[in-house]
Design an enzyme around this catalytic site. Sequence first.
Site, mmCIF file in Angstrom:
data_model
loop_
_atom_site.group_PDB
_atom_site.id
_atom_site.type_symbol
_atom_site.label_atom_id
_atom_site.label_comp_id
_atom_site.label_asym_id
_atom_site.label_seq_id
_atom_site.Cartn_x
_atom_site.Cartn_y
_atom_site.Cartn_z
ATOM 1 N N ASP A 10 38.684 41.120 12.345
ATOM 2 C CA ASP A 10 40.475 40.695 11.345
ATOM 3 C C ASP A 10 41.180 40.065 12.253
ATOM 4 O OD1 ASP A 10 40.145 42.996 12.468
ATOM 5 O OD2 ASP A 10 41.241 44.439 10.901
ATOM 6 N N HIS A 241 42.347 48.122 22.034
ATOM 7 C CA HIS A 241 40.756 49.409 21.378
ATOM 8 C C HIS A 241 39.732 48.196 20.585
ATOM 9 C CE1 HIS A 241 43.556 52.093 19.235
ATOM 10 N NE2 HIS A 241 44.610 51.238 18.832
HETATM 11 O O1 RIB Z 1 42.529 50.942 15.262
HETATM 12 C C1 RIB Z 1 42.231 50.191 15.801
HETATM 13 C C2 RIB Z 1 41.994 49.334 14.654
HETATM 14 O O2 RIB Z 1 42.987 48.287 13.539
HETATM 15 C C3 RIB Z 1 41.229 47.756 15.227
HETATM 16 O O3 RIB Z 1 40.443 46.730 15.490
HETATM 17 C C4 RIB Z 1 42.644 47.051 14.857
HETATM 18 O O4 RIB Z 1 42.765 45.821 15.401
HETATM 19 C C5 RIB Z 1 43.040 47.628 13.938
HETATM 20 O O5 RIB Z 1 43.792 46.738 13.034
HETATM 21 CA CA CA Z 2 39.913 44.764 14.709
#
Ligand code: RIB
Ligand code: CA
Length: 318
Positions: A10, A241
């Site tokens: 995303d 992340h």
């Molecule tokens: O919590 C981190 C996740 O949520 C990642 O995939 C980042 O893109 C966010 O939206």
């Molecule tokens: Ca993401």
Amino acid sequence: MARKIIIDTDPGIDDALAIFYALAAPELEILGLTTVFGNGSTQMSTANALHLLEIAGRTDIPVAHGAERPMGMAFQGGAPQVHGADAQGNLFLPAPAGKPVSMHAAQFIIDQVMAAPGEITLVPLAPLTNIALAFLLKPDLPQYIREIVLMGGAAFVPGNITPAAEANIWNDPEAADIVFGADCNIVMIGLDVTEHLFLPGSRLEQFASLGNPRADHLARILPCYRDFHVRQLGLDGIHVHDSSTISYLLRPDLFTLEGHPVRVELTGLGRGKTWPAVGRSDVESAWAGRRPIQIAVKVDADAALALEWEHHSRTLGR
Ligand code: RIB
Ligand code: CA
């Protein structure tokens, strides 16, 4: 031989980091990007995925547009405060030149996996809706998947969108519970480790001098993500992340895993919480019959961050 992966995404500023990191790793062959809502709408995710591939000069990689809403609720509106109103740092790029393939992301995943049974690793960086849909459409699909290495969840630490839930799981808990119940190898790279992978502001400022088009784009979008971390978390820098999944694929030895079956809370204040069966919970029937999920609980952060940085510095040669 390079490991075949499909990235479900995303994009998203940290998704962009992860996609560019993977593109710079010859050990990985990206068969496609599948898109879903999360940081923005699915429409936005698809446009951003196409853009990122254009920036990297990899328009040979197909993009498949996926689910536009979660399984059990409406789309929650994205995270403009984190990733910008366009999910790419408020750059508002013109429409990409490319188009997605005409197939739904879930069908794309099924077709790719069945064309190379046992060889493909799925790398979800977003809500798990496309993966769950693929499993509902083809219930025996999990047995043909090599592995799922996903960013999501918080097993032994608080969430980042509620005290209980991590954002990717919270954005479609029903889908996540289906995926965690699947009969295949799943590695969960959640907040337990990703919040230890911190790129300081001083490092972010160096992207602009790396001198490749991927790093130039990152230099433009990272300030938005950095601002969020400063404003909301009091940290000058960012958590990487989504990239942690790529570090895991390249250097699994940097991570410590613990195997526990996982259920996802679907109701109440805890909606979206990933519950590992630990302590006395092995007597609980709700977890019975589920395969252990390999939950990352520790990471050698310095080594993983150095590895990622080295990949962002590379010039892509094909
Ligand atoms: O919590 C981190 C996740 O949520 C990642 O995939 C980042 O893109 C966010 O939206
Ligand atoms: Ca993401």
